[in-house]
Structures are given as structure tokens and as C-alpha cells.
Design an enzyme around this catalytic site. Structure first.
Site, PDB file in Angstrom:
ATOM      1  CE1 TYR A   1      -3.138  -2.950   0.307  1.00  0.00           C
ATOM      2  CE2 TYR A   1      -3.555  -2.376   2.588  1.00  0.00           C
ATOM      3  CZ  TYR A   1      -3.795  -3.163   1.485  1.00  0.00           C
ATOM      4  OH  TYR A   1      -4.709  -4.190   1.583  1.00  0.00           O
TER       5      TYR A   1
ATOM      6  N   GLY B   1     -13.785  -5.078   2.151  1.00  0.00           N
ATOM      7  CA  GLY B   1     -14.875  -4.586   1.309  1.00  0.00           C
ATOM      8  C   GLY B   1     -16.250  -4.752   1.938  1.00  0.00           C
TER       9      GLY B   1
ATOM     10  CB  VAL C   1     -19.233  -0.279   3.251  1.00  0.00           C
ATOM     11  CG1 VAL C   1     -19.493  -0.398   4.734  1.00  0.00           C
ATOM     12  CG2 VAL C   1     -17.899   0.400   2.976  1.00  0.00           C
TER      13      VAL C   1
HETATM   14  N1  LIG Z   1      -6.114  -8.138  -1.513  1.00  0.00           N
HETATM   15  C1  LIG Z   1      -6.165  -7.637  -0.302  1.00  0.00           C
HETATM   16  O1  LIG Z   1      -5.597  -8.177   0.610  1.00  0.00           O
HETATM   17  C2  LIG Z   1      -6.942  -6.387  -0.056  1.00  0.00           C
HETATM   18  C3  LIG Z   1      -7.547  -5.714  -1.117  1.00  0.00           C
HETATM   19  C4  LIG Z   1      -8.300  -4.573  -0.828  1.00  0.00           C
HETATM   20  C5  LIG Z   1      -8.418  -4.156   0.488  1.00  0.00           C
HETATM   21  N2  LIG Z   1      -7.807  -4.811   1.521  1.00  0.00           N
HETATM   22  C6  LIG Z   1      -7.928  -4.354   2.930  1.00  0.00           C
HETATM   23  O2  LIG Z   1      -9.281  -4.329   3.293  1.00  0.00           O
HETATM   24  C7  LIG Z   1      -9.646  -3.010   3.714  1.00  0.00           C
HETATM   25  C8  LIG Z   1     -11.077  -2.717   3.304  1.00  0.00           C
HETATM   26  O3  LIG Z   1     -11.246  -2.913   1.908  1.00  0.00           O
HETATM   27  P1  LIG Z   1     -11.750  -1.795   0.926  1.00  0.00           P
HETATM   28  O4  LIG Z   1     -11.129  -0.506   1.328  1.00  0.00           O
HETATM   29  O5  LIG Z   1     -11.575  -2.255  -0.472  1.00  0.00           O
HETATM   30  O6  LIG Z   1     -13.307  -1.856   1.126  1.00  0.00           O
HETATM   31  P2  LIG Z   1     -14.369  -1.085   1.969  1.00  0.00           P
HETATM   32  O7  LIG Z   1     -13.930  -1.041   3.371  1.00  0.00           O
HETATM   33  O8  LIG Z   1     -15.705  -1.688   1.671  1.00  0.00           O
HETATM   34  O9  LIG Z   1     -14.352   0.328   1.264  1.00  0.00           O
HETATM   35  C9  LIG Z   1     -13.643   1.398   1.736  1.00  0.00           C
HETATM   36  C10 LIG Z   1     -14.102   2.618   0.972  1.00  0.00           C
HETATM   37  O10 LIG Z   1     -15.528   2.691   1.009  1.00  0.00           O
HETATM   38  C11 LIG Z   1     -15.928   4.017   1.171  1.00  0.00           C
HETATM   39  N3  LIG Z   1     -16.598   4.130   2.473  1.00  0.00           N
HETATM   40  C12 LIG Z   1     -16.256   3.577   3.668  1.00  0.00           C
HETATM   41  N4  LIG Z   1     -17.133   3.926   4.621  1.00  0.00           N
HETATM   42  C13 LIG Z   1     -18.056   4.711   4.036  1.00  0.00           C
HETATM   43  C14 LIG Z   1     -19.196   5.389   4.485  1.00  0.00           C
HETATM   44  N5  LIG Z   1     -19.599   5.299   5.749  1.00  0.00           N
HETATM   45  N6  LIG Z   1     -19.911   6.133   3.598  1.00  0.00           N
HETATM   46  C15 LIG Z   1     -19.533   6.220   2.307  1.00  0.00           C
HETATM   47  N7  LIG Z   1     -18.449   5.603   1.815  1.00  0.00           N
HETATM   48  C16 LIG Z   1     -17.724   4.855   2.663  1.00  0.00           C
HETATM   49  C17 LIG Z   1     -14.688   4.871   1.090  1.00  0.00           C
HETATM   50  O11 LIG Z   1     -14.496   5.196  -0.269  1.00  0.00           O
HETATM   51  P3  LIG Z   1     -13.892   6.622  -0.726  1.00  0.00           P
HETATM   52  O12 LIG Z   1     -12.528   6.658  -0.126  1.00  0.00           O
HETATM   53  O13 LIG Z   1     -13.900   6.551  -2.219  1.00  0.00           O
HETATM   54  O14 LIG Z   1     -14.820   7.660  -0.175  1.00  0.00           O
HETATM   55  C18 LIG Z   1     -13.631   3.919   1.591  1.00  0.00           C
HETATM   56  O15 LIG Z   1     -12.341   4.274   1.150  1.00  0.00           O
HETATM   57  C19 LIG Z   1      -8.598  -2.103   3.059  1.00  0.00           C
HETATM   58  O16 LIG Z   1      -8.457  -0.884   3.745  1.00  0.00           O
HETATM   59  C20 LIG Z   1      -7.384  -2.958   3.165  1.00  0.00           C
HETATM   60  O17 LIG Z   1      -6.836  -2.840   4.468  1.00  0.00           O
HETATM   61  C21 LIG Z   1      -7.086  -5.926   1.259  1.00  0.00           C
END
Ligand SMILES: NC(=O)c1ccc[n+]([C@@H]2O[C@H](COP(=O)([O-])OP(=O)(O)OC[C@H]3O[C@@H](n4cnc5c(N)ncnc54)[C@H](OP(=O)(O)O)[C@@H]3O)[C@@H](O)[C@H]2O)c1
Length: 304
Positions: free
Chosen positions: A51, A199, A201
Site C-alpha cells: 500500500y 470490502g 461496505v
Molecule cells: N487483496 C487484499 O488483501 C486487499 C484488497 C483490498 C483491500 N484490503 C484491505 O481491506 C480493507 C477494506 O477494503 P476496501 O477498502 O476495499 O473496502 P471497503 O472497506 O468496503 O471500502 C472502503 C471505501 O468505502 C468508502 N466508504 C467507507 N465507509 C463509508 C461510508 N460510511 N460512507 C460512504 N463511503 C464509505 C470509502 O471510499 P472513498 O474513499 O472513495 O470515499 C472507503 O475508502 C482495506 O483498507 C485494506 O486494508 C485488502
């Protein structure tokens, strides 16, 4: 805040903070997010060496330093990708023992830690020399460099191999009511291995901002959903629970998953913590109502 116990004597907060999208350029906001997370009972923080090409671990390590004396927390990071930090470029995939053992030293340095609580393989393919990777993780655990290990993968054949041949404590997958592909894994998982749902949300689709997120991020649909089908599904889920984040969290709790939610602002985290606090305990019927409102989909590739 509920906690989820892993083997290897590690406890993760049921709601954990995904750090990938933290606003690293705005240090003050990043600090506020982490402070609020800790004050809300979040004790697990998920990052990866890749990251921002090491920068995410570095900033997280620096910020966490100021909270070390007041809070107990765990940090999970990931390895397996080679990258050039100066050029900010990914070089390639490398799950060899020598790479994992040198990557862990770099992560420890950036995070300012003596041991990694949860070290995860950041992907992987069936062609990898998986036994070599597993023995590297086992060596690091014996040496006390890591406390526990897991994998982040959505390839069923890779997951199956690690479940049978390693001592992983966690499996990270994108998991929420819309992307419900992990259900077949969750249903057959041995109780010793916990799913870390990334993911939860779905990039904000399952939040109070779903209409805007739908327009901005899902104009071409996603997975087996067209844009219109997604719109329709969101409306159906809203009829079950107007707070889509609470609905997704309850769905994940029903599957005994750790919820790893990413945010890019304090306001998002505040809203997610409020949803966490108000999530309903689902009866079997309510859980099935969620399943009836969505498409049940499965992983088509990497099955064998
Ligand atoms: N392959 C892997 O191992 C892998 C891949 C992806 C992620 N991850 C890990 O998993 C974590 C979570 O995954 P993710 O970030 O893809 O998914 P997520 O948590 O579903 O989505 C995060 C994004 O959703 C939006 N969001 C979050 N809360 C919100 C709210 N209350 N209202 C409106 N929008 C909201 C924001 O987007 P905006 O920033 O656009 O506003 C935020 O950056 C990551 O931080 C990372 O640590 C791991």
C-alpha cells in the site's frame, strides 16, 4: 466492541480498520481517524507492504507509536509483492522464502514493531511453490518475528491448499451481501480459521451514500449485476434495513467474520461505528431474507 479470538492467542476487534485508503497526505485527519478507532474499541489495523509502496506501513507505524502506552492493539500486514518504493512501481509477485523473510524485516522497520501480529500472504497462485512459502511463515513464527499468519486470496484452489497444508489462522476475502462468493468457503471453514472480510461496505455502496456511490463507482455494474440490477437490489436491501452498513455488518457477524472496513475520512468511520453499534442480531429468517434479496454468486475461476 466484540472481539474475535484467533488461534495463536490473538484477539481481533470484530470491527477492524482497513488502512489502505487512509488519507496519508493529511496527517492530522489520519491521526484523528486512528484515535477515534481506538476510542471506539477498534484494536486491529490492517495494512500491507504494497500500500502506497511502503508509505502506508510507515505512516501507520508513526501514528500508532503515540498510542502505544494507552492502548493495546494488533497490526496485520501482508507480503508477497516486490515493488520499487522510489519509482512507486510494483515489480512482480514473489512468494519465495527469501523474499518473505526479507520483506518482513522491511515491514517491521517501517511499522516500528518487534513482531508482526498477523502476517498475510498478499495473494498467490496455485503455481507458486506453496510449501516453501508456508515453511517461511512457520520459521518466522518459531523465531517470534510474527505471531500468527494467514492469506488474502479469492482463489478456491489456493485457499484449499493452505487450509489443508498450513496453519493459517485467517483468510481475507472481499465479503458482503452483494459479493457473497465467500459463502461456500465460510460454510465449510474449519472453526480454527477466521474470515477477515474486506470490502464490507463495497466501496460505499452499502452505506448511507449508496445512490451517489452507485452512480460514481458502479455505472457499469459489478460482478453479475448490471447497474439497474444493483439499483434494484439496493432498494430491496433497504427495505430489510435502512442502514445498509448495519445490514452488511450483521450479515458478516452471522458468518462469524472479522469486519475489516476501510475509510478515507473521519466522518466515514464515525458513521460506520454508529452502524456497528446499531447492527441487529439476525434471526435465521432475517438472514435468509438478505440472501433472497441478492444474487447468490460463486467463484467461477481457480476452482481446481
Ligand atoms: N487483496 C487484499 O488483501 C486487499 C484488497 C483490498 C483491500 N484490503 C484491505 O481491506 C480493507 C477494506 O477494503 P476496501 O477498502 O476495499 O473496502 P471497503 O472497506 O468496503 O471500502 C472502503 C471505501 O468505502 C468508502 N466508504 C467507507 N465507509 C463509508 C461510508 N460510511 N460512507 C460512504 N463511503 C464509505 C470509502 O471510499 P472513498 O474513499 O472513495 O470515499 C472507503 O475508502 C482495506 O483498507 C485494506 O486494508 C485488502
Amino acid at each position: 466492541m466484540r472481539n474475535i479470538q484467533l488461534k495463536d492467542d490473538i484477539t481481533l476487534s470484530e470491527l477492524s480498520l482497513g488502512c489502505m485508503n487512509l488519507p496519508l497526505d493529511d496527517r492530522s485527519e489520519t491521526e484523528k481517524i486512528i484515535r477515534f478507532a481506538l476510542e471506539s474499541g477498534i484494536t486491529h489495523f490492517d495494512t500491507a507492504d504494497l500500500y502506497q509502496f511502503g508509505e502506508n506501513e510507515k505512516v501507520l507505524g508513526e501514528v500508532m507509536q503515540q498510542f502505544r502506552s494507552d492502548y493495546t492493539f494488533t497490526i496485520g500486514t501482508k507480503a508477497g509483492n516486490e515493488f520499487d518504493a522510489e519509482k512507486r512501481e510494483k515489480i512482480g509477485w514473489n512468494p519465495s522464502a527469501s523474499h518473505i523473510k526479507s520483506a518482513v524485516k522491511d515491514s517491521l522497520g517501517r511499522l516500528g514493531m518487534e513482531a508482526i501480529d498477523l502476517y498475510q500472504l498478499h495473494g498467490g497462485t496455485i503455481e507458486d511453490n506453496k510449501d516453501e512459502t508456508i515453511s517461511a511463515f512457520e520459521d518466522l513464527k518459531k523465531e517470534g518475528v510474527i505471531r500468527s499468519y494467514g492469506i488474502s486470496s479469492i482463489r478456491l484452489n489456493v485457499i484449499d491448499y493452505y487450509l489443508k497444508h498450513s496453519d493459517i489462522s485467517t483468510l481475507m476475502m472481499q465479503f458482503n451481501p452483494i459479493d457473497n462468493r465467500p459463502l461456500e468457503v465460510a460454510d465449510n471453514l474449519n472453526k480454527e480459521v477466521k474470515i477477515l472480510s474486506r470490502g464490507p461496505v463495497m466501496k460505499g455502496l452499502l452505506s448511507g451514500n449508496s445512490r451517489k456511490v452507485l452512480e460514481n463507482k458502479f455505472e457499469d455494474g459489478v460482478l453479475e449485476y448490471s447497474y439497474e440490477e444493483l439499483q434494484d437490489t439496493i432498494s430491496r436491501l433497504e427495505k430489510i434495513n435502512g442502514d445498509l452498513t448495519a445490514l452488511s455488518y450483521a450479515f458478516l457477524r452471522h458468518n462469524d467474520a472479522v469486519i475489516v472496513n476501510g475509510v478515507s475520512s473521519l466522518a466515514q468511520l464515525e458513521s460506520n461505528v454508529e452502524s456497528y453499534r446499531s447492527m441487529p442480531e439476525l434471526s435465521q429468517q432475517e438472514y435468509e431474507n438478505i440472501l433472497d434479496a441478492v444474487k447468490l454468486i460463486r467463484y467461477e475461476e481457480h476452482r481446481a
